[in-house]
Scaffold this motif. Structure first.
Motif, PDB file in Angstrom:
ATOM      1  N   LEU A 164       0.798  -1.229   0.000  1.00 12.91           N
ATOM      2  CA  LEU A 164       0.000   0.000   0.000  1.00 12.91           C
ATOM      3  C   LEU A 164       0.827   1.275   0.000  1.00 12.91           C
ATOM      4  CD1 LEU A 164      -2.652  -1.126   2.648  1.00 12.91           C
ATOM      5  CD2 LEU A 164      -2.830  -1.205   0.157  1.00 12.91           C
ATOM      6  N   GLY A 165       2.142   1.156   0.175  1.00 11.41           N
ATOM      7  CA  GLY A 165       2.975   2.347   0.235  1.00 11.41           C
ATOM      8  C   GLY A 165       2.884   3.235  -0.994  1.00 11.41           C
ATOM      9  N   PRO A 166       3.213   2.733  -2.190  1.00 15.09           N
ATOM     10  CA  PRO A 166       3.184   3.602  -3.385  1.00 15.09           C
ATOM     11  C   PRO A 166       1.831   4.242  -3.677  1.00 15.09           C
ATOM     12  CG  PRO A 166       4.477   1.629  -3.818  1.00 15.09           C
ATOM     13  CD  PRO A 166       3.837   1.424  -2.480  1.00 15.09           C
ATOM     14  N   PRO A 167       0.717   3.493  -3.739  1.00 18.16           N
ATOM     15  CA  PRO A 167      -0.555   4.167  -4.037  1.00 18.16           C
ATOM     16  C   PRO A 167      -1.007   5.125  -2.940  1.00 18.16           C
ATOM     17  CG  PRO A 167      -0.948   1.866  -3.483  1.00 18.16           C
ATOM     18  CD  PRO A 167       0.528   2.030  -3.631  1.00 18.16           C
ATOM     19  N   SER A 168      -0.707   4.797  -1.692  1.00 17.25           N
ATOM     20  CA  SER A 168      -1.111   5.699  -0.603  1.00 17.25           C
ATOM     21  C   SER A 168      -0.332   7.005  -0.649  1.00 17.25           C
ATOM     22  CB  SER A 168      -0.917   5.014   0.754  1.00 17.25           C
ATOM     23  OG  SER A 168       0.454   4.795   1.023  1.00 17.25           O
ATOM     24  N   TYR A 169       0.915   6.950  -1.108  1.00 16.88           N
ATOM     25  CA  TYR A 169       1.711   8.175  -1.200  1.00 16.88           C
ATOM     26  C   TYR A 169       1.165   9.110  -2.277  1.00 16.88           C
ATOM     27  CZ  TYR A 169       5.360   6.736   2.055  1.00 16.88           C
ATOM     28  OH  TYR A 169       6.053   6.392   3.178  1.00 16.88           O
ATOM     29  N   ILE A 170       0.636   8.541  -3.363  1.00 15.29           N
ATOM     30  CA  ILE A 170       0.022   9.369  -4.397  1.00 15.29           C
ATOM     31  C   ILE A 170      -1.127  10.182  -3.797  1.00 15.29           C
ATOM     32  CG2 ILE A 170      -1.273   9.357  -6.557  1.00 15.29           C
ATOM     33  CD1 ILE A 170       0.238   6.895  -7.399  1.00 15.29           C
ATOM     34  N   LEU A 171      -2.022   9.487  -3.086  1.00  9.73           N
ATOM     35  CA  LEU A 171      -3.166  10.166  -2.466  1.00  9.73           C
ATOM     36  C   LEU A 171      -2.697  11.155  -1.414  1.00  9.73           C
ATOM     37  CD1 LEU A 171      -6.256  10.345  -2.297  1.00  9.73           C
ATOM     38  CD2 LEU A 171      -6.182   8.542  -0.556  1.00  9.73           C
ATOM     39  N   GLY A 191     -12.286  -4.534   4.300  1.00  9.45           N
ATOM     40  CA  GLY A 191     -12.304  -3.502   5.333  1.00  9.45           C
ATOM     41  C   GLY A 191     -10.919  -3.206   5.878  1.00  9.45           C
ATOM     42  N   LYS A 192     -10.146  -4.243   6.110  1.00 14.26           N
ATOM     43  CA  LYS A 192      -8.778  -4.067   6.623  1.00 14.26           C
ATOM     44  C   LYS A 192      -7.906  -3.373   5.587  1.00 14.26           C
ATOM     45  CE  LYS A 192      -4.911  -6.765   8.533  1.00 14.26           C
ATOM     46  NZ  LYS A 192      -4.842  -6.039   9.816  1.00 14.26           N
ATOM     47  N   TRP A 193      -8.082  -3.736   4.301  1.00 15.44           N
ATOM     48  CA  TRP A 193      -7.290  -3.123   3.229  1.00 15.44           C
ATOM     49  C   TRP A 193      -7.592  -1.626   3.145  1.00 15.44           C
ATOM     50  CZ3 TRP A 193      -7.746  -0.226  -1.122  1.00 15.44           C
ATOM     51  CH2 TRP A 193      -6.696  -0.254  -2.036  1.00 15.44           C
ATOM     52  N   ILE A 194      -8.868  -1.266   3.185  1.00 10.47           N
ATOM     53  CA  ILE A 194      -9.256   0.149   3.117  1.00 10.47           C
ATOM     54  C   ILE A 194      -8.689   0.914   4.311  1.00 10.47           C
ATOM     55  CG2 ILE A 194     -11.223   1.728   3.242  1.00 10.47           C
ATOM     56  CD1 ILE A 194     -12.844  -0.329   1.675  1.00 10.47           C
ATOM     57  N   ASP A 195      -8.755   0.303   5.478  1.00  7.61           N
ATOM     58  CA  ASP A 195      -8.297   0.969   6.685  1.00  7.61           C
ATOM     59  C   ASP A 195      -6.796   1.243   6.634  1.00  7.61           C
ATOM     60  OD1 ASP A 195      -9.215   2.079   9.054  1.00  7.61           O
ATOM     61  OD2 ASP A 195      -8.578   0.361  10.249  1.00  7.61           O
ATOM     62  N   GLU A 196      -6.012   0.239   6.230  1.00  7.44           N
ATOM     63  CA  GLU A 196      -4.564   0.420   6.174  1.00  7.44           C
ATOM     64  C   GLU A 196      -4.167   1.404   5.080  1.00  7.44           C
ATOM     65  OE1 GLU A 196      -2.496  -3.268   5.937  1.00  7.44           O
ATOM     66  OE2 GLU A 196      -3.249  -4.001   7.864  1.00  7.44           O
ATOM     67  N   PHE A 197      -4.884   1.380   3.961  1.00  5.88           N
ATOM     68  CA  PHE A 197      -4.581   2.312   2.880  1.00  5.88           C
ATOM     69  C   PHE A 197      -4.826   3.757   3.315  1.00  5.88           C
ATOM     70  CE2 PHE A 197      -6.191   4.816  -0.730  1.00  5.88           C
ATOM     71  CZ  PHE A 197      -5.056   4.809  -1.537  1.00  5.88           C
ATOM     72  N   LEU A 198      -5.951   3.997   3.953  1.00  4.02           N
ATOM     73  CA  LEU A 198      -6.294   5.361   4.361  1.00  4.02           C
ATOM     74  C   LEU A 198      -5.390   5.876   5.478  1.00  4.02           C
ATOM     75  CD1 LEU A 198     -10.205   5.318   4.237  1.00  4.02           C
ATOM     76  CD2 LEU A 198      -8.620   6.383   2.621  1.00  4.02           C
ATOM     77  N   LEU A 199      -5.013   4.995   6.387  1.00  6.74           N
ATOM     78  CA  LEU A 199      -4.171   5.487   7.468  1.00  6.74           C
ATOM     79  C   LEU A 199      -2.776   5.836   6.967  1.00  6.74           C
ATOM     80  CD1 LEU A 199      -1.819   3.653   9.143  1.00  6.74           C
ATOM     81  CD2 LEU A 199      -3.765   2.140   9.408  1.00  6.74           C
ATOM     82  N   LEU A 200      -2.277   5.109   5.956  1.00  8.64           N
ATOM     83  CA  LEU A 200      -0.984   5.463   5.379  1.00  8.64           C
ATOM     84  C   LEU A 200      -1.086   6.732   4.533  1.00  8.64           C
ATOM     85  CD1 LEU A 200       0.414   1.972   4.316  1.00  8.64           C
ATOM     86  CD2 LEU A 200       1.178   3.402   6.202  1.00  8.64           C
ATOM     87  N   ALA A 201      -2.199   6.872   3.814  1.00  8.83           N
ATOM     88  CA  ALA A 201      -2.367   8.023   2.936  1.00  8.83           C
ATOM     89  C   ALA A 201      -2.671   9.301   3.715  1.00  8.83           C
ATOM     90  CB  ALA A 201      -3.484   7.749   1.925  1.00  8.83           C
ATOM     91  N   LEU A 202      -3.606   9.227   4.646  1.00  7.19           N
ATOM     92  CA  LEU A 202      -4.042  10.424   5.366  1.00  7.19           C
ATOM     93  C   LEU A 202      -3.245  10.663   6.639  1.00  7.19           C
ATOM     94  CD1 LEU A 202      -7.904  10.019   4.912  1.00  7.19           C
ATOM     95  CD2 LEU A 202      -6.267  11.222   3.456  1.00  7.19           C
ATOM     96  N   GLY A 203      -2.730   9.587   7.232  1.00 12.35           N
ATOM     97  CA  GLY A 203      -1.906   9.767   8.429  1.00 12.35           C
ATOM     98  C   GLY A 203      -0.656  10.569   8.141  1.00 12.35           C
ATOM     99  N   GLY A 204      -0.134  10.469   6.906  1.00  9.67           N
ATOM    100  CA  GLY A 204       1.049  11.236   6.555  1.00  9.67           C
ATOM    101  C   GLY A 204       0.830  12.732   6.558  1.00  9.67           C
TER     102      GLY A 204
END
Length: 562
Positions: A88-95, A242-255
């Motif tokens: 999830l690192g690369p796509p979450s960084y884009i967002l 649900g777990k995938w969405i949660d981890e993606f958003l926390l990496l994307a928005l937590g940054g």
């Protein structure tokens, strides 16, 4: 395996190059102090708001593409139960960068803040700001620990050198040049570090794929039978969405709750430059993540029995966190694996120095200078920054010896900010009527709900069991598969304005005495409680107005009551 002397010498040369660049940049920082209209501390923290746009892009990208990003992406792809879908690192960084550039960079830079805590301090005061700062400081410590763990694992595999030596050496170099030159040293060393990362990682890719020992992996990566997805691709089951969405958003928005992000934004010469920096970094960070994806794909598809490493593969041995250096060691020439160490060392220090300076900046600007020592001189603030850098660096280095996995550190550090700080940043920037009561309520609620949800990585059992939870058969830990972090964040975002409006209503309607208004809601809204003499001593609340308008309203009210 004997100590790799040539590799060790190459790594030492790399460290000397980085340290030399840091010393040169510190001299540039002193020259900028003489030209900058701002204070000396502002030059150290945000480069006098005069960082070149290309330097800004380099330092923003290098800060985000750390050891956890490179190692964690390869680890996710090589893990059979996860695969590329869970990298999830690369796509979450884009967002992350797109949302940051569109909705946060311009707002922060145009108001000329020094740290991301400044809007909180101006609106809510010192006490609440301190609480948020402690959360951010803890996240920076976890960030430093995760990056050092990544480097230590790589060095121990490729150089056959104990990881503690690499951890201590990297931390020492990063602390030294950050102490010397502040943001200028950090930014200019990031240019070298990002260049080394880009060249080294991409040079490793062809050797890994084309090596005869990995021929089976290259065929699996490039030639996929119809209706038979490659094993490295992974699978996303319905119950795991649900777990995938949660981890993606926390990496994307937590940054977006990291001071390191806003430090680069605030150092830009203009709001438009700050936005461009974010958009450009989103592209480069993804390009730097591709080599890790390829290396992880080779690891999961190759026949390890053909190598000196043998069977079982890294995942079955519990060494998935070190899969990137293991692939370089077994599927590439030794000099190429040394390049991989250079890339990891560059990634580690580029992230570590950013975390050090961001923590030191927040402490000095928002606690020491604004609360503890309001009359502190610029020289005193400079020493406060240096001591803070040293303290955070030593604490983060100590944390790196705890032995936790790379992904665990990475997820937890973003998790803390995602559930507690990110909702506060949204409201303080985009909700004009948010006040201290709403912010405090949201902070307490978000922290409390997150604690009750448990954390398997820290072996904290959950009290709140969300739908879809599962128990690990081996450890007995409860894992939440519902997007509970995102739910907590959403609830916090909603509760802050709601509680703010309720508090305003309570005080403006005199349900509580004005003396209880510790956050100054009446003062913020321009309201004042006036007692008017007359029959029944009626009290009226006057909206903010000019002195003449206020006098006229008092006369009219007094006449009507008589």
């Amino acid at each position: 395996m004997a100590l790799n002397i040539a590799g060790l010498v190459a790594v030492l040369v790399f460290y000397a190059l980085i340290l030399g660049m840091g010393v040169w940049a510190s001299k540039k920082s002193r020259r900028e102090e003489k030209k900058c209209v701002g204070s000396r501390s502002e030059v150290t923290m945000i480069g006098g708001r005069n960082i070149n746009i290309w330097i800004g892009i380099f330092t923003m990208t290098a800060t985000w593409v750390g050891g956890s990003y490179i190692m964690g992406t390869a680890e996710a792809v090589s893990t059979p139960s996860r695969g590329f879908i869970w990298a999830l690192g690369p796509p979450s960084y884009i967002l992350n960068f797109l949302i940051g550039g569109l909705f946060f960079a311009k707002q922060m830079r145009s108001k000329r803040y020094v740290t991301m805590m400044d809007p909180f301090q101006q609106r809510y005061g010192n006490a609440f700001t301190t609480a948020l700062l402690l959360i951010s400081l803890l996240s920076d410590l976890l960030w430093v620990g995760s990056t050092l763990v990544a480097l230590g694992g790589t060095v121990s595999v490729i150089l056959d050198l104990h990881s503690s030596y690499a951890i201590v050496l990297s931390a020492g170099v990063a602390i030294t040049y950050t102490l010397l030159g502040g943001l200028y040293s950090v930014a200019y060393t990031d240019v070298i570090q990002l260049s080394i990362m880009f060249i080294s990682l991409w040079m490793c890719v062809p050797f890994v794929i084309l090596n005869p020992l990995s021929s089976s992996s290259s065929s699996n990566v490039t030639l996929t039978p119809v209706n038979s997805p490659p094993p490295w691709l992974g699978e996303l089951k319905t119950e795991d969405v649900g777990k995938w969405i949660d981890e993606f958003l926390l990496l994307a928005l937590g940054g977006l709750a990291y001071q390191a992000f806003y430090q680069r934004v605030l150092s830009a010469a203009s709001p438009a430059q700050a936005q461009i920096t974010c958009f450009a970094s989103s592209i480069i960070s993804v390009i730097l993540g591709i080599p890790s994806v390829i290396i992880g794909a080779v690891a999961v598809s190759a026949d390890w029995n053909q190598t000196d490493y043998g069977l079982p593969p890294p995942f079955e041995r519990g060494e998935a966190g070190n899969v990137l250096p293991l692939v370089l060691q077994n599927f590439a020439p030794s000099w190429v694996s040394v390049l991989g160490i250079g890339a990891l060392a560059a990634a580690v220090m580029s992230s570590m120095d950013s975390a050090l300076l961001s923590s030191a900046s927040m402490f000095t600007q928002n606690i020491y200078k604004s609360y503890l020592r309001k009359q502190a001189s610029e020289r005193e603030c400079a020493w406060a920054i240096r001591l803070s850098v040293l303290s955070v660096g030593l604490a983060g280095t100590g944390l790196a010896f705890s032995g936790e996995g790379v992904l665990a550190f990475w997820i937890i550090s973003s998790d803390l900010l995602y559930c507690t700080v990110f909702p506060q940043i949204i409201c303080v920037l985009h909700c004009p009527f948010a006040n201290g009561y709403g912010a405090t309520t949201g902070f307490v609620l978000g922290t409390f709900l997150r604690f009750l949800s448990g954390e398997p990585a820290l072996h904290i059992p959950p009290v709140l069991m969300f739908p879809g939870w599962r128990e690990d058969e081996l450890t007995g830990d409860i894992h939440q598969y519902f997007p509970f972090r995102s739910l907590i964040t959403l609830l916090t975002v909603l509760i802050i304005p709601s509680a703010s409006l309720l508090a305003r209503l309570v005080f403006t309607r005199h349900m509580l005495p004005p003396s209880w208004d510790v956050f100054g809601v009446l003062k913020e809204t321009g309201d004042a409680v006036k007692s008017v003499s007359g029959v029944g001593r009626a009290e009226v609340i006057l909206p903010a107005a000019t002195e003449s308008e206020t006098t006229e309203k008092l006369l009219v009210t007094s006449t009507s009551s008589c």
